[in-house]
Structures are given as C-alpha cells and as structure tokens.
Design an enzyme around this catalytic site. Structure first.
Site, mmCIF file in Angstrom:
data_model
loop_
_atom_site.group_PDB
_atom_site.id
_atom_site.type_symbol
_atom_site.label_atom_id
_atom_site.label_comp_id
_atom_site.label_asym_id
_atom_site.label_seq_id
_atom_site.Cartn_x
_atom_site.Cartn_y
_atom_site.Cartn_z
ATOM 1 N N ASP A 282 41.070 32.485 46.074
ATOM 2 C CA ASP A 282 41.573 33.124 44.862
ATOM 3 C C ASP A 282 40.402 33.905 44.250
ATOM 4 O O ASP A 282 39.250 33.790 44.662
ATOM 5 C CB ASP A 282 42.179 32.110 43.882
ATOM 6 C CG ASP A 282 43.141 32.789 42.897
ATOM 7 O OD1 ASP A 282 43.064 34.020 42.746
ATOM 8 O OD2 ASP A 282 43.960 32.092 42.271
HETATM 9 C C1 BGC Z 1 45.476 34.504 40.457
HETATM 10 C C2 BGC Z 1 46.162 34.760 41.783
HETATM 11 C C3 BGC Z 1 46.264 36.239 42.042
HETATM 12 C C4 BGC Z 1 44.878 36.843 41.966
HETATM 13 C C5 BGC Z 1 44.852 38.320 42.260
HETATM 14 C C6 BGC Z 1 44.178 35.268 40.332
HETATM 15 O O1 BGC Z 1 43.659 35.183 39.058
HETATM 16 O O2 BGC Z 1 45.240 33.120 40.317
HETATM 17 O O3 BGC Z 1 47.431 34.190 41.766
HETATM 18 O O4 BGC Z 1 46.826 36.455 43.295
HETATM 19 O O5 BGC Z 1 44.348 36.626 40.667
HETATM 20 O O6 BGC Z 1 45.462 39.051 41.292
#
Ligand code: BGC
Length: 763
Positions: A282
């Site tokens: 993530d």
């Molecule tokens: C979130 C993810 C997301 C990623 C990219 C993160 O902060 O937890 O779910 O895919 O950002 O946008």
C-alpha cells in the site's frame, strides 16, 4: 547485445500486431519469455520494475519520462487518460529493453460512471447487478488506458466507526466472498489480457477491516481461528477467481505489519493458497515499517518488505534506493529481487502488455475528443444497479411511494449534493455529471411548483469536523456551507414545509465522513441535521428520511420520528434518478442490509453471526447475569439482511427433506415464498445454519446461501436450498477445515432474525 536488439524489434513488431512465426523470443510461453527477458536485465532495470510511482499534478512529466526511459519505473498510478499515459509508454518503448509500463488506478465502484459505493452494491444482494457494475468500470477504465485496479476491497468490517466500511461489502464472510469472486471476474472479463479488461488486485491483505476500535491504520490482533473462519475467505475467494494482484494492508497482524509479514505473504498467500500474482505494497507502507517499530531505518524496511515478498513498492522511496546496497552487502539475495521482478513481469504479461504495450492506450487519432463526454457514460446501467441497492428501512402508513402529483418538500444538505452522491473513491467521476436527488425528483414531478426546496441545515456545524472534511479536499471545495445560522436555515425550511403534503429530508454524512482515515467516535447524524429533523417532525407532516451515508448510523431517534426511511448510501452518478424511482414507486425496493445497524456506538461490534455464549440474553426474559447492556435494549436497531418492500412477502414453515445427512449426501430445505401484497416485487430469501454443538464454540448462525426472487403480486413459489457437508465445514482449533457430526439448525428468513427453523443431524 544481439538479444537486446531482437527484443526491441520484437516489441515494436508486436505492437503492430505482426508477430512473425520465426520470432526468436518465446512469447507464447510465459515462463520462458520472462526468464529470457530477465536474463538480459541489469540489476537497476530489475529494481526499476519494482517501483510503482504515483503521478500527481505537480510532478515534472519530463523527468518521469526520463526515468521511465532509463528503466527506473515499472508502473504508475493516478495518471488516468490516454494522452497522459501514451508519452510514458513511449518512454518505456525507448528504454533499453522496452519493457512496457502498466497504469493503475483505484477503480473501486465505477470509473467515469460512478456506481453505488461497495457497501451499497452489497445491499443489492444481486450478483448480476454487482457484476454489471464491475464490467462497466473495467470497460471505461480500459478505454482510458488503465491496466489494473486496486480492487475489490473485501475487508470484512464489523465496526462501523471505521470510515472504510463504505468501501467494503459489509460484515459477512459468505456474502463478501461471493461478491469478491463476482468483482474479480467482472474486472478481468474472460482474460485480463483483453483490451476491455483490467487486472484486479484484491485488498487489503489482510484483515484491515478489523483495526482496533475502528480507528484507521490501527493494529489488528486476532485469533487464527477467527482469521481463517471469518476474515480471510473473501481474499481467498478473489484469488480463487483469478485475481492477478494483491494489495498488502497497512495494518499489523498480531504484532507483525502485513508489509513485513512472511507468514502472511509467503506461507499463507503463496504456499498455502498458491497465489502466483503480483503483491503490491500500500501507499508508502514500506517506509511505515520504521514507524511501526520493526525497522530501524529505510534500509531495514526495504529488506523486510522484499524478504516478505512485497513485489512492488507503491510510491516507492526505498526499493530504488536501498535494494542495490542490501544485495551488495549480502543482506538480501538475488533471488529475492528476481522473484519480485518475475511477478511484476508476469502480471504485465497477463495484462497483454508484452503483446501490445498500447493495448489499452490505443492510437492518438482514436482518443476521445472529450474525456468527460456524456456519451462515454453508462447511465442506464448505473441507474439500474443503484435502484437495486436501496434499502427501505421503515414505511409506516404506506407513506411511500409518494404520489407523483403530491406537493413534496425536499430538504436537507444532501438534496443537492453532487459530490456526495458519488461517495468516496469516486475514481474519475465528475460531480457535475451526477444526478442529485433534487434533479431526480424534479424530473419525476415535472411541475416546478410541486417541488418545494429548502436547504434546512448544513452537513455539520462542528468546525473541527468541517475543517477535517475540507482538508481531505478531493474536488475542492468538498463541503460547502450555507453561511446563515442554523436556526435561520431551519426556520426557512419549516415555513416552506407548511405548504407541502409530505417532507423528504436528505440527511446523513458527507462522503468524506466515510473515507480512508475518516473514523468516527459518534455514529449519529450530525447534530445540526438532527435539529432540522426534529423541527420537521414538529410540523406534523409525513416525514420521509432519505439517508446518505457510508456506514451504519445510529438512528434510534430518527427511526422513531420518521414515517419512512430509505437507506441510499452513496448511490453514484445516477443516484438521484434511482432514489426518485423508488420514492415515487417506479421501482419497488429490494435491497437488504449487508451490515447490522447498532442502536448505539456503545454496542459495537454488533455483527449477527457472533459466537454462542454461556449466558445469552433472552428476549422477553432479561433477568440478571445475562449478557446485555442494562442501560439499553439488547439487539440491533436493524438486523443484518433486513430490508422492506412496497409489497409484503410471507414465508411458510420450512420443509427439510430429511432429518439426517451423511458426508456424501444432500438435504433439501424449502419454503413457500408468497407475495401477499398488491405489487410485484423482489426479495432475498436467506439461508442460515447453526452448528449447535462442536469441538469449538460456533456462531449462533451463519449465512450459507441466498436467492433474490421476483414475484408478481399474489404469486407464490417454492424456494429450494441444497445443503451438503461442505456447508457445515469450519476451521477447528487445529485450523483443520472439516465438518463435525452432530445437530445443526437450519433457518430461512427474509432477514437474519425473523426466521423459520428446522434441525437435522450430520451423521
Ligand atoms: C489506500 C489504498 C489505495 C492507495 C492508492 C492508500 O492510501 O489505502 O486502498 O489503493 O492509497 O490510492
């Protein structure tokens, strides 16, 4: 050098679809192709493939293209149009090995056409409708040059304080697992290499929905049985359906962050489950290993992550910087890097990008003249799915449906709220293209004089909350206040209501209240709106609440005061039309709650399939020393699976084909479902099973199957469910998945509480 030229030639030929039979690269053989390619890659080129870069508006495009051409970037996310991505792919085609980039995005509930938020999709209990939403999203995203989405999000959540409850499919393992499979198949179509498919990467692996206290990014501590039984199956279902990717969760699990968790990533995901796809961290999660306190610096964080099997580093700052030194020092092995590179290349291969790097980017002359063109939207599909996701929670005195010639007062801060209508994670959706409730009701009512509008209240008068919501600032300005004092807004609304036959109040949360990092301690509708509702109630006019929210709210008081309540979540681009369809009876609501509605925050967690206990509370016989909160009624406000219709359905007692079942046998459980009302309608017949006595304590019931059934007014139908031993299996204390002989209760109902029951013995 010769090989390099051949590869270069091959790619450029391939991109023009001229695959000579004599091509020396074994493109048709994935493993051989990747092995061959990897044999030509330098260490830097390999590490470049592990870097996933976020493209922000402020980033210098020239520099990014230079980095791509140097082989230093494997993919991007947040660049979402063909003209944006083509120059980057061109840069990749100028790189030494011409390895294509991939382009990723959070396509969660629609891309340009926004469908209802995932919690709402789950409320439809309609697998065709949910699949339809995923397919349209994939087509639209692929048409905008995207190759992969960070979805579906299948984190089971039993704590509505968690803002990301909106992004998942509710509290139930079985329902979420079914949807997980449907979504993966919808995104990926027949194959992720098709031009109108995108690869799915299921998230957030694992257990993110169980963060302690519902506070985002918090720790997760969970027994292995609970993990295996309740929280892990949806991820597994997505993987079994062929998800090409997995996004790793930000949280820790029993003391080890997921991003550094070798048990989770290697033992469970790859060895036990046989996952062969791409594991993406993530956003910034590798760096966060330092803050978690398991890595002393960036170098150690990168080492832990690559060792755990995190292939790609999202928003990378560390892989690029630290992996070469770690390898040189012998702290990681070449195979650690190679395994990750192989998975990235394999994903690109599976997305069809080696055959044609421009598969989804297409030719410039075919680019849409207007990216936001109306003609690119799928409004009919969005409206149909949205109306299927609405849940009627209350309808006393047949307040709904509204008469089309009635004088209707529409009030509330969410009545004209195009941004909120889309919900959070609204991908490339444009607020200007979403139909508000006011728009939707206007088109039905037609006669302007018959639709009275007043704002009535702002979303919140709490400055702290407002500042927070506007700090999120997705599409500035996120929450726009009416500057007049609350009492002036209320007075205006009450005055206007005098002329109305019925009041419809659109109240609840702004979309940012149910988002990442938007955890709440209080699940009431914000106080300023509650005051409006009280004032509207005092007018004595019939009062319909249209709730917009991304999680269950505590609406005890509102449930008492309103005559009708329609839960609409955040219902997307066509939300206003879909809600109007239901309010005026052009569509008979059929949604059912995929989450329990608690009476108060203090009751949380309130999921329906809790374990049996030694001193259960017995309704009607409270007594002392039973499990309850003595200061409030026990039980939820609305149970899991609940939802009304404009018609009435009855269920007969259940017939069970036998009172015993053996390991290879089958049981048939059937009920007669009858539409006893005056309208055609659909409902969801739900099958629950309870394992009465086991080697471990088992849940009081678990959803095992369901059918959504349409019946004409007066029609009846026998609904059959087949039960086999598979439905009775669970993870025991040794994590062995098996059924145990003994007594089982079977329940069938139109929600999880009001059921008809029979029993049988597993021999
Ligand atoms: C979130 C993810 C997301 C990623 C990219 C993160 O902060 O937890 O779910 O895919 O950002 O946008």
């Amino acid at each position: 050098m010769k090989k390099l030229c051949l590869l270069g030639l091959f790619v450029s030929l391939a991109s023009h679809q001229v695959l000579a039979a004599t091509t020396p690269l074994p493109l048709e053989n994935k493993d051989a192709f990747i092995t061959h390619l990897m044999s030509q890659m330098t260490l830097d080129e390999k590490i470049g493939q592990l870097r996933l870069i976020s493209i922000g508006p402020e980033m210098p495009r020239e520099l990014i293209r230079k980095e791509i051409a140097a082989g230093n970037i494997g993919g991007t996310f947040n660049s979402i149009t063909r003209p944006e991505n083509r120059p980057m792919q061109d840069a990749a085609m100028r790189s030494r090995l011409k390895i294509p980039m991939f382009f990723a995005y959070d396509v969660i509930h629609g891309h340009r056409t926004i469908f209802p938020i995932p919690l709402a999709l789950a409320s439809s209990w309609d697998m065709d409708a949910i699949g339809q939403s995923g397919r349209v999203a994939a087509k639209e995203a692929a048409a905008d040059s995207l190759d992969i989405t960070f979805a579906p999000m299948v984190d089971i959540s039993r704590d509505p304080r968690w803002g990301r409850s909106s992004e998942g499919f509710g509290e139930d393992t079985y329902l979420t697992s079914r949807i997980a499979g449907v979504m993966v198949r919808a995104y990926q179509g027949a194959t992720p290499s098709a031009a109108d498919s995108i690869m799915a990467s299921v998230k957030h692996f694992a257990l993110y929905g169980a963060v302690e206290g519902g506070r985002d990014y918090n720790t997760v501590d969970m027994s292995p049985v609970k993990m295996y039984q309740d929280y892990l199956p949806p991820y597994r279902a997505a993987i079994d359906a062929g998800a090409g990717g997995v996004m790793v969760a930000l949280n820790s699990i029993n003391g080890i962050p997921a991003t550094a968790n070798t048990w989770l990533m290697n033992d469970l995901l790859r060895k036990d489950w046989g996952f062969k796809g791409l594991a993406v961290s993530d956003h910034g999660a590798i760096f966060e290993l330092i803050k978690h306190g398991v890595a002393r610096d960036g170098r150690e964080a990168a080492k832990l992550a690559i060792k755990a099997g995190i292939d790609m580093s999202m928003n990378d700052t560390l892989y690029g910087k630290e992996l070469p030194g770690l390898l040189k020092a012998g702290e990681i092995e070449q195979k650690d890097i190679d395994n990750a590179v192989r998975e990235v290349l394999a994903a690109k291969y599976d997305m069809g990008l080696f055959k044609d790097p421009y598969l989804r980017i297409g030719k410039a002359e075919d680019d849409p003249a207007d990216t936001y063109a109306e003609s690119r939207l799928h409004r009919a599909e969005a409206r149909e799915v949205a109306r299927r996701s609405l849940v009627l929670l209350k309808n006393q005195n047949e307040t709904l449906p509204l008469k089309k010639d009635a004088k209707v007062m529409l009030v509330g801060p969410l009545a004209k709220a195009p941004i909120d209508m889309m919900g959070s994670w609204a991908a490339a959706g444009k607020p200007a293209q979403s139909v508000t409730l006011f728009d939707g009701m206007s088109s039905v009512i037609g006669d302007k004089a018959n639709l009275i509008y007043a704002r009535g209240a702002n979303i919140t008068s709490d400055k702290r909350s407002l500042d927070y919501l506007n700090f999120l600032n997705f599409d500035a300005p996120e929450v726009v206040d009416d500057p007049r004092p609350a009492n002036v807004l209320i007075d205006e609304a009450v005055k206007a209501a005098k002329d109305a036959d019925v009041i419809v109040a659109a109240v609840g949360e702004s979309r940012g209240m149910s988002h990442e990092s938007s955890s709440r301690t209080d699940l009431n509708i914000p106080e300023t709106q509650r005051e409006l509702i009280r004032a509207l109630k005092a007018t004595g006019k019939p009062l319909v609440l249209v709730l917009m929210n991304g999680r269950p709210l505590t609406i005890l008081e509102e449930n008492q005061s309103a005559d009708a309540i329609l839960e609409t979540w955040f219902s997307g681009t066509e939300g206003g039309n879909a809600i109007a369809d239901v309010l005026f009876g052009d569509y008979n609501p059929s949604g059912k709650l995929p989450v329990t509605f608690p009476r108060s925050v203090g009751q949380i967690p309130t999921y329906y399939n809790h374990l049996s206990i030694g001193r259960p509370f017995t309704p009607g016989k409270p007594g002392n020393y039973t499990s309850q909160y003595f200061d409030d009624t026990t039980g939820p406000l609305f149970p899991f699976g609940y939802g009304l219709s404009y018609t009435q359905f009855t269920l007969s007692d259940m017939a069970l084909s036998s009172t015993t079942l053996n390991a290879t046998g089958k049981l048939d459980a059937s009920v007669m479902l009858k539409n006893t009302g005056k309208r055609d309608g659909e409902t969801v017949v739900q099958l629950y099973i309870q394992d009465v006595t086991g080697s471990m304590i088992r849940p009081v019931k678990e959803l095992k199957n369901f059918q959504k059934i349409m019946l004409k007014a007066g029609e009846q139908k026998v609904v059959h469910f087949t039960i086999t031993e598979d439905d009775l299996k669970f993870y025991n204390a040794q994590l062995k998945y098996a059924a145990e002989p003994g007594k089982f209760n079977v329940q069938i109902g139109l929600d999880s509480q009001d059921v008809t029951q029979q029993s049988f013995e597993l021999l």
